[in-house]
Design an enzyme around this catalytic site. Structure first.
Site, PDB file in Angstrom:
ATOM      1  N   GLU A 148       9.696  15.652  15.515  1.00  0.00           N
ATOM      2  CA  GLU A 148      10.065  15.266  14.138  1.00  0.00           C
ATOM      3  C   GLU A 148       9.360  16.400  13.311  1.00  0.00           C
ATOM      4  OE1 GLU A 148       8.558  12.226  12.060  1.00  0.00           O
ATOM      5  OE2 GLU A 148      10.948  11.662  11.670  1.00  0.00           O
ATOM      6  N   THR A 179       4.921   7.603  13.939  1.00  0.00           N
ATOM      7  CA  THR A 179       4.691   6.985  15.039  1.00  0.00           C
ATOM      8  C   THR A 179       3.393   6.991  15.263  1.00  0.00           C
ATOM      9  OG1 THR A 179       7.048   7.400  15.729  1.00  0.00           O
ATOM     10  CG2 THR A 179       5.408   6.966  17.572  1.00  0.00           C
ATOM     11  N   LYS A 210       0.773  -1.235   0.070  1.00  0.00           N
ATOM     12  CA  LYS A 210      -0.046  -0.044  -0.006  1.00  0.00           C
ATOM     13  C   LYS A 210       0.981   1.212  -0.111  1.00  0.00           C
ATOM     14  CE  LYS A 210      -2.004   2.957   2.101  1.00  0.00           C
ATOM     15  NZ  LYS A 210      -1.731   4.406   1.878  1.00  0.00           N
ATOM     16  N   VAL A 221       0.473   6.637  13.360  1.00  0.00           N
ATOM     17  CA  VAL A 221      -0.211   5.810  12.762  1.00  0.00           C
ATOM     18  C   VAL A 221       0.474   4.415  13.219  1.00  0.00           C
ATOM     19  CG1 VAL A 221      -0.847   4.697  10.573  1.00  0.00           C
ATOM     20  CG2 VAL A 221      -0.816   7.270  10.818  1.00  0.00           C
ATOM     21  N   GLY A 222       1.956   4.296  13.287  1.00  0.00           N
ATOM     22  CA  GLY A 222       2.301   3.101  13.652  1.00  0.00           C
ATOM     23  C   GLY A 222       1.806   2.551  14.957  1.00  0.00           C
ATOM     24  N   GLY A 261       6.018   4.612   8.601  1.00  0.00           N
ATOM     25  CA  GLY A 261       5.522   5.842   8.536  1.00  0.00           C
ATOM     26  C   GLY A 261       5.697   6.582   9.992  1.00  0.00           C
ATOM     27  N   CYS A 269      13.721  10.006   7.652  1.00  0.00           N
ATOM     28  CA  CYS A 269      13.565   9.437   8.921  1.00  0.00           C
ATOM     29  C   CYS A 269      14.882   9.701   9.869  1.00  0.00           C
ATOM     30  CB  CYS A 269      12.881   8.162   9.161  1.00  0.00           C
ATOM     31  SG  CYS A 269      13.828   6.837   7.988  1.00  0.00           S
ATOM     32  N   GLU A 282       8.597   0.859  11.315  1.00  0.00           N
ATOM     33  CA  GLU A 282       9.817   1.861  10.845  1.00  0.00           C
ATOM     34  C   GLU A 282       9.229   3.229  11.100  1.00  0.00           C
ATOM     35  OE1 GLU A 282      12.791   0.942  10.912  1.00  0.00           O
ATOM     36  OE2 GLU A 282      13.224  -0.817   9.846  1.00  0.00           O
TER      37      GLU A 282
HETATM   38  P1  NAD Z   1       1.971   8.190   7.780  1.00  0.00           P
HETATM   39  O1  NAD Z   1       2.058   7.487   9.086  1.00  0.00           O
HETATM   40  O2  NAD Z   1       1.098   9.430   7.745  1.00  0.00           O
HETATM   41  O3  NAD Z   1       1.598   7.517   6.584  1.00  0.00           O
HETATM   42  C1  NAD Z   1       2.312   6.151   6.261  1.00  0.00           C
HETATM   43  C2  NAD Z   1       1.425   5.236   5.680  1.00  0.00           C
HETATM   44  O4  NAD Z   1       0.276   4.898   6.419  1.00  0.00           O
HETATM   45  C3  NAD Z   1       0.842   5.614   4.300  1.00  0.00           C
HETATM   46  O5  NAD Z   1       0.843   4.838   3.294  1.00  0.00           O
HETATM   47  C4  NAD Z   1      -0.615   6.026   4.778  1.00  0.00           C
HETATM   48  O6  NAD Z   1      -1.619   6.000   3.908  1.00  0.00           O
HETATM   49  C5  NAD Z   1      -0.820   4.838   5.763  1.00  0.00           C
HETATM   50  N1  NAD Z   1      -1.809   4.953   6.732  1.00  0.00           N
HETATM   51  C6  NAD Z   1      -2.385   6.073   7.292  1.00  0.00           C
HETATM   52  N2  NAD Z   1      -3.526   5.877   8.140  1.00  0.00           N
HETATM   53  C7  NAD Z   1      -3.259   4.533   8.068  1.00  0.00           C
HETATM   54  C8  NAD Z   1      -4.152   3.734   9.020  1.00  0.00           C
HETATM   55  N3  NAD Z   1      -4.987   4.112   9.812  1.00  0.00           N
HETATM   56  N4  NAD Z   1      -3.944   2.168   8.883  1.00  0.00           N
HETATM   57  C9  NAD Z   1      -2.836   1.841   7.899  1.00  0.00           C
HETATM   58  N5  NAD Z   1      -2.161   2.712   7.272  1.00  0.00           N
HETATM   59  C10 NAD Z   1      -2.388   3.889   7.533  1.00  0.00           C
HETATM   60  O7  NAD Z   1       3.697   8.708   7.468  1.00  0.00           O
HETATM   61  P2  NAD Z   1       3.930   9.541   6.207  1.00  0.00           P
HETATM   62  O8  NAD Z   1       3.722  11.074   6.576  1.00  0.00           O
HETATM   63  O9  NAD Z   1       3.763   9.044   4.984  1.00  0.00           O
HETATM   64  O10 NAD Z   1       5.601   9.361   6.317  1.00  0.00           O
HETATM   65  C11 NAD Z   1       6.421  10.091   7.123  1.00  0.00           C
HETATM   66  C12 NAD Z   1       6.922   9.397   8.362  1.00  0.00           C
HETATM   67  O11 NAD Z   1       7.401   8.240   8.234  1.00  0.00           O
HETATM   68  C13 NAD Z   1       7.789  10.110   9.144  1.00  0.00           C
HETATM   69  O12 NAD Z   1       7.500  10.224  10.650  1.00  0.00           O
HETATM   70  C14 NAD Z   1       9.217   9.560   8.962  1.00  0.00           C
HETATM   71  O13 NAD Z   1      10.062   9.570  10.147  1.00  0.00           O
HETATM   72  C15 NAD Z   1       8.674   8.059   9.033  1.00  0.00           C
HETATM   73  N6  NAD Z   1       9.688   7.234   8.200  1.00  0.00           N
HETATM   74  C16 NAD Z   1      10.262   6.280   8.937  1.00  0.00           C
HETATM   75  C17 NAD Z   1      11.160   5.534   8.461  1.00  0.00           C
HETATM   76  C18 NAD Z   1      11.919   4.612   9.109  1.00  0.00           C
HETATM   77  O14 NAD Z   1      12.516   3.500   8.414  1.00  0.00           O
HETATM   78  N7  NAD Z   1      11.991   4.373  10.485  1.00  0.00           N
HETATM   79  C19 NAD Z   1      11.515   5.597   6.992  1.00  0.00           C
HETATM   80  C20 NAD Z   1      10.737   6.758   6.164  1.00  0.00           C
HETATM   81  C21 NAD Z   1       9.776   7.367   6.881  1.00  0.00           C
END
Ligand code: NAD
Length: 455
Positions: free
Chosen positions: A355, A209, A154, A211-212, A207, A263, A229
């Site tokens: 962040e 923290t 996704k 949403v994680g 993504g 990140c 991650e």
């Molecule tokens: P995000 O959490 O907004 O979205 C990430 C993904 O999750 C997207 O595909 C989004 O559509 C999906 N998503 C959103 N809501 C969801 C839900 N309820 N259930 C399942 N999936 C859902 O993050 P972002 O804004 O796309 O990315 C930026 C973040 O990602 C930053 O915090 C960055 O630090 C982190 N990041 C971490 C790493 C790592 O390896 N640690 C690498 C790259 C980015």
């Protein structure tokens, strides 16, 4: 089903329109993936390896195309996008070595033979962010396929194009079209359905923290495996015994790469107080020299931010009364531009703790090694960081004391496909990349075979 318009972040022109899937389409994809996975798991390890090598070769033949797509969709400078597409090829090629090496163990026991098998999980969901779309997708796809799983990806809403192309290249390389499926859609629809669907056995989520945490909560209902991650607020620690010129010259690259949408961005620079003024004198010209502009130009080092909404978020960290030390430049006019910005806030300021995920860095002085370690660890995150010192013992002491998954001494390197990557604390759970990644896509099965007594 609805469609989303994608915008080129450097020009604000509409680039493409992508159909967004609904939950019923996910259910259909899971059923097809489950059937494809059963076929894939029966394929010999050597043939699975050959499939991954063919996929790597297909990516290699399309590096320029993938890079150009990332420039247009994500605003990455072409030199970075080239590297990213080559990295995807290398990740696939590296894990092509895994199917024939997942050998399990033979354990000495009484009364028989005991062996372990690394069984595939089944269908794996990979949910990716917008900042490094194809690279991060490949970190889940390659080891999961190598271990005999099917993968549903996704991609983030804003940046699905390179991931969709990877899905097509897998089919062109000869993989079953249901084995790797790319499912564009909204996070709370497609992402959430992957998390709640009982037929998806693991979620690899990269993504925020926030949403994680919700992914982990949703996965718990099924005791579903997760790799997370998440965010970071990494420290770049500059000691007085280091090569200060080199530390200052490389600091902008450590935080402004990908316009800070990284990140691993070293978004807190901690500088020993007795060299702080000199470091700032050296840092200013380095920041002003960052070439910000047209991502399609080979001379560009930093492109725009990904969207208008994200630029607004980043800008909220630099209000009119922000403690700005100095700034670089950025184009004006159309495009989501933001100049490299250096702040000198107080400890505890939100620019120091949050962040920002943009080209904004906080510089803070520290007194001694203990103070540097305490300051570096004064965060909920723990993803990466850098330590600048010419004292080997100090480098090792501080490396062991900083609570982060990926540290580099006298460099800002974080990501190599053959070394493990992931976070401490709220930066994540589990590790990607490195030699052991395929094991994260398997269950260990223990089989004991009784040996009958010779009669
Ligand atoms: P995000 O959490 O907004 O979205 C990430 C993904 O999750 C997207 O595909 C989004 O559509 C999906 N998503 C959103 N809501 C969801 C839900 N309820 N259930 C399942 N999936 C859902 O993050 P972002 O804004 O796309 O990315 C930026 C973040 O990602 C930053 O915090 C960055 O630090 C982190 N990041 C971490 C790493 C790592 O390896 N640690 C690498 C790259 C980015």
């Amino acid at each position: 089903m609805s469609a989303a318009q994608l915008v080129n972040p450097a020009t604000e022109e509409v680039l493409a329109s992508v159909e967004l899937l609904d939950a019923a389409a996910v259910d259909d994809a899971v059923a097809r993936a489950a059937a494809a996975q059963r076929r894939w798991a029966r394929v010999s390890p050597a043939e699975r390896a050959a499939g991954l090598r063919a996929f790597a070769a297909a990516v290699d033949a399309h590096v320029d195309e993938l890079a150009a797509l990332e420039v247009a969709n994500s605003g990455h400078p072409i030199s970075s996008a080239d590297w990213e597409a080559g990295h995807v090829r290398d990740v696939l090629a590296f894990y092509a070595g895994s199917p024939e090496r997942l050998s399990g163990k033979q354990i000495p026991v009484a009364g028989g033979l005991d062996v372990t098998f690394n069984e595939p999980l089944g269908v794996v969901g990979v949910i990716t962010p917008w900042n490094f779309p194809m690279m991060i997708a490949s970190w889940g796809i390659a080891p999961a396929l190598a271990a005999g799983n099917a993968v549903l990806v996704k991609p983030a809403e804003w940046t699905p194009l390179t991931t969709l192309r990877l899905g097509e290249l897998a089919v062109e390389a000869g993989l079953d079209r249901d084995l790797l499926q790319v499912l564009p859609g909204a996070g709370p629809v497609v992402g959430e359905r992957l998390v709640t669907h009982p037929g998806v056995r693991k979620i690899v989520f990269t993504g925020s923290t926030r949403v994680g945490k919700s992914v982990m909560t949703g996965a718990a209902a099924h005791v579903k495996r997760v790799t997370l991650e998440l965010g970071g607020k990494s420290a770049n620690i500059v000691f007085d015994d280091c090569d200060l010129e080199l530390a200052a010259a490389s600091a902008p690259g450590g935080v402004f790469d990908n316009a800070g949408q990284d990140c691993c961005a070293r978004s807190r620079i901690l500088v020993q107080r007795n060299v702080y003024d000199r470091f700032m004198e050296l840092l200013e010209p380095a920041v002003k020299a960052v070439a910000v502009g047209d991502p399609a130009s080979r001379d560009t080092e930093m492109g725009p931010l990904v969207s208008a909404a994200h630029r607004d978020k980043v800008a909220s960290y630099v209000p009119d009364d922000a403690p700005v030390a100095f700034r670089g430049s950025a184009p004006t006019g159309r495009g989501f531009w933001f100049p490299p910005t250096v702040l000198t806030p107080q400890r505890g300021d939100r620019a120091v703790t949050d962040e920002i995920f943009g080209p904004v860095v906080a510089v803070l002085p520290f007194d001694d090694e203990a103070d540097a370690i305490a300051l570096a660890n004064d965060t909920a995150y723990g993803l990466s960081g850098s330590i600048w010192t010419d004292d080997l013992s100090r480098a090792l002491r501080v490396s062991r004391a900083v609570e982060a998954g990926n540290l580099s001494v006298n460099s800002h390197s974080s990501v190599r496909y053959n070394t493990p990557f992931g976070g401490f604390k709220q930066s994540g759970l589990g590790r990607e990349l490195g030699p052991d990644a395929p094991l994260g896509f398997t269950e260990t099965k223990n089989v004991f075979v009784a040996i009958k007594e010779d009669t």
